[in-house]
Motif scaffolding. Structure first.
Motif, short mmCIF file in Angstrom:
data_model
loop_
_atom_site.label_atom_id
_atom_site.label_comp_id
_atom_site.label_asym_id
_atom_site.label_seq_id
_atom_site.Cartn_x
_atom_site.Cartn_y
_atom_site.Cartn_z
N THR B 15 0.84 -1.20 0.00
CA THR B 15 0.00 0.00 0.00
C THR B 15 0.88 1.25 0.00
OG1 THR B 15 -1.71 -1.18 1.22
CG2 THR B 15 -1.82 1.21 1.25
N THR B 83 -5.32 -1.23 -1.55
CA THR B 83 -5.76 -2.64 -1.59
C THR B 83 -6.92 -2.84 -2.57
OG1 THR B 83 -7.14 -2.25 0.36
CG2 THR B 83 -4.95 -3.18 0.74
N THR B 114 -0.85 -5.29 -0.87
CA THR B 114 -1.04 -5.74 0.51
C THR B 114 -0.84 -4.59 1.51
OG1 THR B 114 1.29 -6.34 0.72
CG2 THR B 114 -0.22 -8.05 -0.08
#
Lengths: 113, 114
Positions: B15, B83, B114
């Motif tokens: 992220t 995400t 992730t």
């Protein structure tokens, strides 16, 4: 707004059992209707383009037909290797600046031996 | 045969990272496209380009940008990955003109954020 609806969502056939997939569309003037085959984890593979009502195209066990409101993908005597998701897409005539396709959600076909 | 290639088949990013997805076609096509494909939502157009340095927003451009510096290459950029951008990304190309031209797709990039 252009719309494409495919049915059924999923179809299970026995090897040799012929059937048809449906693609209903709403578009402001059809430039072309396209059929694709997509195997899991891969990009769509082009099959056919249809331009006007009454047109038909064939490739091996597949035959695509077109009316003013829908298209059918007929599968004759399918084999297990025909198992895939089949996608239908339309391109509208009116907006020349937009050359993208509008896709349906696809029909997941499984052919069992 | 038309060939469309994508730089990666699988990518895992964190992220907030900046992500570049690259696409190259070898058929001298004018039009290039980026789609994302998600279960139940089908293929959705992110951006397309009809000429070098020209681009137009598709249906879901938020969070993405694109670059087309050469005719054969079209890049998709996720400025700050999130995400909800986990998806299969598909690049396509097609000819241009009055008629209807089929699009040819690359193999796809499965991106996980992730």
């Amino acid at each position: 707004e252009d719309q494409v609806t495919q049915s059924p969502e999923a179809l299970r056939l026995q090897e040799g059992e012929s059937s048809s997939l449906n693609c209903s569309y709403t578009v402001s003037g059809l430039r072309g209707l396209f059929w694709y085959r997509q195997d899991p984890g891969k990009g769509p593979e082009f099959l056919f383009t249809l331009y006007s009502a009454g047109e038909e195209k064939e490739k091996e066990r597949l035959k695509a037909t077109l009316t003013k409101k829908e298209s059918f993908l007929h599968i004759t005597a399918p084999k297990p290797e025909d198992s895939a998701t089949y996608l239908c897409a339309v391109q509208a005539r009116g907006d020349t600046g937009r050359r993208a396709l509008t896709f349906g959600s696809g029909t997941r076909l499984q052919v069992q031996p | 045969d038309v060939k469309v290639t994508q730089s990666s088949r699988y990518l895992v990013k964190r992220t907030g990272e900046k992500v570049f997805l690259e696409c190259v076609q070898d058929m001298d096509h004018e039009n290039m496209f980026w789609y994302r494909q998600d279960p139940g939502l089908g293929l959705r157009l992110i951006y397309f380009s009809y000429d070098v340095k020209m681009k137009e927003k598709g249906d879901i451009p938020e969070g993405y940008s694109v670059s087309r510096e050469k005719k054969e290459r079209f890049s998709l950029i996720l400025e700050s990955a999130s995400t909800n951008q986990t998806s299969m990304y598909l690049c396509a190309s097609s000819s241009s003109g009055i008629g209807a031209y089929e699009q040819y797709f690359g193999p796809g990039t499965r991106l996980t954020v992730t």
